[in-house]
Design a protein around this motif. Structure first.
Motif, PDB file in Angstrom:
ATOM      1  N   ALA A  87      79.693  33.884 -48.966  1.00 32.05           N
ATOM      2  CA  ALA A  87      79.018  32.766 -48.290  1.00 32.05           C
ATOM      3  C   ALA A  87      77.639  32.526 -48.887  1.00 32.05           C
ATOM      4  O   ALA A  87      77.228  31.376 -49.103  1.00 32.05           O
ATOM      5  CB  ALA A  87      78.924  33.042 -46.790  1.00 32.05           C
ATOM      6  N   LEU A  88      76.902  33.594 -49.171  1.00 30.20           N
ATOM      7  CA  LEU A  88      75.575  33.442 -49.763  1.00 30.20           C
ATOM      8  C   LEU A  88      75.648  32.875 -51.177  1.00 30.20           C
ATOM      9  O   LEU A  88      74.790  32.076 -51.577  1.00 30.20           O
ATOM     10  CB  LEU A  88      74.834  34.777 -49.754  1.00 30.20           C
ATOM     11  CG  LEU A  88      74.314  35.211 -48.391  1.00 30.20           C
ATOM     12  CD1 LEU A  88      73.759  36.630 -48.455  1.00 30.20           C
ATOM     13  CD2 LEU A  88      73.252  34.242 -47.897  1.00 30.20           C
ATOM     14  N   ARG A  89      76.667  33.259 -51.945  1.00 32.94           N
ATOM     15  CA  ARG A  89      76.822  32.674 -53.285  1.00 32.94           C
ATOM     16  C   ARG A  89      77.101  31.180 -53.186  1.00 32.94           C
ATOM     17  O   ARG A  89      76.550  30.389 -53.960  1.00 32.94           O
ATOM     18  CB  ARG A  89      77.929  33.392 -54.055  1.00 32.94           C
ATOM     19  CG  ARG A  89      77.525  34.786 -54.503  1.00 32.94           C
ATOM     20  CD  ARG A  89      78.466  35.369 -55.565  1.00 32.94           C
ATOM     21  NE  ARG A  89      79.877  35.327 -55.215  1.00 32.94           N
ATOM     22  CZ  ARG A  89      80.547  36.327 -54.641  1.00 32.94           C
ATOM     23  NH1 ARG A  89      79.948  37.459 -54.339  1.00 32.94           N
ATOM     24  NH2 ARG A  89      81.828  36.204 -54.379  1.00 32.94           N
ATOM     25  N   ARG A  90      77.947  30.780 -52.231  1.00 33.95           N
ATOM     26  CA  ARG A  90      78.207  29.345 -52.024  1.00 33.95           C
ATOM     27  C   ARG A  90      76.926  28.619 -51.635  1.00 33.95           C
ATOM     28  O   ARG A  90      76.647  27.519 -52.115  1.00 33.95           O
ATOM     29  CB  ARG A  90      79.279  29.142 -50.953  1.00 33.95           C
ATOM     30  CG  ARG A  90      80.689  29.443 -51.418  1.00 33.95           C
ATOM     31  CD  ARG A  90      81.738  28.973 -50.410  1.00 33.95           C
ATOM     32  NE  ARG A  90      81.558  29.563 -49.093  1.00 33.95           N
ATOM     33  CZ  ARG A  90      82.112  30.700 -48.684  1.00 33.95           C
ATOM     34  NH1 ARG A  90      82.893  31.390 -49.495  1.00 33.95           N
ATOM     35  NH2 ARG A  90      81.914  31.152 -47.467  1.00 33.95           N
ATOM     36  N   THR A  91      76.141  29.245 -50.769  1.00 38.25           N
ATOM     37  CA  THR A  91      74.881  28.649 -50.343  1.00 38.25           C
ATOM     38  C   THR A  91      73.940  28.467 -51.524  1.00 38.25           C
ATOM     39  O   THR A  91      73.315  27.416 -51.679  1.00 38.25           O
ATOM     40  CB  THR A  91      74.216  29.505 -49.248  1.00 38.25           C
ATOM     41  OG1 THR A  91      75.104  29.583 -48.130  1.00 38.25           O
ATOM     42  CG2 THR A  91      72.887  28.936 -48.809  1.00 38.25           C
ATOM     43  N   ALA A  92      73.847  29.471 -52.382  1.00 39.77           N
ATOM     44  CA  ALA A  92      72.975  29.382 -53.559  1.00 39.77           C
ATOM     45  C   ALA A  92      73.433  28.258 -54.483  1.00 39.77           C
ATOM     46  O   ALA A  92      72.602  27.491 -54.993  1.00 39.77           O
ATOM     47  CB  ALA A  92      72.956  30.717 -54.307  1.00 39.77           C
ATOM     48  N   ARG A  93      74.750  28.115 -54.690  1.00 42.78           N
ATOM     49  CA  ARG A  93      75.261  27.021 -55.533  1.00 42.78           C
ATOM     50  C   ARG A  93      74.911  25.667 -54.924  1.00 42.78           C
ATOM     51  O   ARG A  93      74.486  24.752 -55.630  1.00 42.78           O
ATOM     52  CB  ARG A  93      76.776  27.140 -55.709  1.00 42.78           C
ATOM     53  CG  ARG A  93      77.187  28.181 -56.726  1.00 42.78           C
ATOM     54  CD  ARG A  93      78.662  28.056 -57.112  1.00 42.78           C
ATOM     55  NE  ARG A  93      79.578  28.182 -55.986  1.00 42.78           N
ATOM     56  CZ  ARG A  93      80.069  29.334 -55.538  1.00 42.78           C
ATOM     57  NH1 ARG A  93      79.727  30.472 -56.105  1.00 42.78           N
ATOM     58  NH2 ARG A  93      80.900  29.349 -54.517  1.00 42.78           N
ATOM     59  N   ARG A  94      75.096  25.549 -53.612  1.00 39.08           N
ATOM     60  CA  ARG A  94      74.776  24.292 -52.945  1.00 39.08           C
ATOM     61  C   ARG A  94      73.296  23.974 -53.085  1.00 39.08           C
ATOM     62  O   ARG A  94      72.912  22.844 -53.381  1.00 39.08           O
ATOM     63  CB  ARG A  94      75.163  24.351 -51.465  1.00 39.08           C
ATOM     64  CG  ARG A  94      74.987  23.005 -50.752  1.00 39.08           C
ATOM     65  CD  ARG A  94      75.060  23.106 -49.243  1.00 39.08           C
ATOM     66  NE  ARG A  94      73.806  23.675 -48.760  1.00 39.08           N
ATOM     67  CZ  ARG A  94      73.692  24.792 -48.051  1.00 39.08           C
ATOM     68  NH1 ARG A  94      74.744  25.492 -47.723  1.00 39.08           N
ATOM     69  NH2 ARG A  94      72.520  25.234 -47.658  1.00 39.08           N
ATOM     70  N   MET A  95      72.449  24.985 -52.886  1.00 41.20           N
ATOM     71  CA  MET A  95      71.003  24.771 -52.987  1.00 41.20           C
ATOM     72  C   MET A  95      70.616  24.352 -54.405  1.00 41.20           C
ATOM     73  O   MET A  95      69.781  23.465 -54.582  1.00 41.20           O
ATOM     74  CB  MET A  95      70.256  26.040 -52.580  1.00 41.20           C
ATOM     75  CG  MET A  95      70.375  26.358 -51.104  1.00 41.20           C
ATOM     76  SD  MET A  95      69.696  27.986 -50.704  1.00 41.20           S
ATOM     77  CE  MET A  95      67.944  27.665 -50.912  1.00 41.20           C
TER      78      MET A  95
END
Length: 107
Positions: A87-95
């Motif tokens: 989830a945090l990796r997805r968040t970083a990509r989105r950011m």
């Protein structure tokens, strides 16, 4: 089992069948920190010692069912941590995508 370091030997000698916190274990094994005790417990488990954890402490066990239950609990934690990591990796990509302009400005 592999040869133990002096820290691992002191931790193994300090472990009993009574639950104790890692901080208490560190004190009893004459270690500098709770983290050092945690690392020694980790290494001892990898070497095959039956160290179980429950709640806020660790202890030796002679019950295979209890050791298996501890292993299952650690497996569930691993799965939950992996889901959090994804989830945090997805968040970083989105950011990153939100910060990257999708067009090149015309001058």
């Amino acid at each position: 089992m592999t040869a133990l370091t002096s820290e691992q030997r002191r931790v193994l000698d300090a472990l009993t069948t009574e639950q104790q916190t890692l901080a208490t274990l560190a004190d009893r094994a004459y270690l500098d920190s709770r983290r050092a005790a945690e690392q020694a417990v980790h290494d001892l488990r990898l070497a095959g010692h039956p160290i179980v954890s429950a709640g806020r402490g660790v202890r030796l066990s002679d019950d295979p069912a209890e050791v298996a239950a501890c292993a299952e609990s650690l497996r569930r934690r691993l799965i939950a941590q992996y889901a959090t990591s994804r989830a945090l990796r997805r968040t970083a990509r989105r950011m990153r995508a939100e910060r990257t302009p999708s067009f090149v400005p015309v001058e």
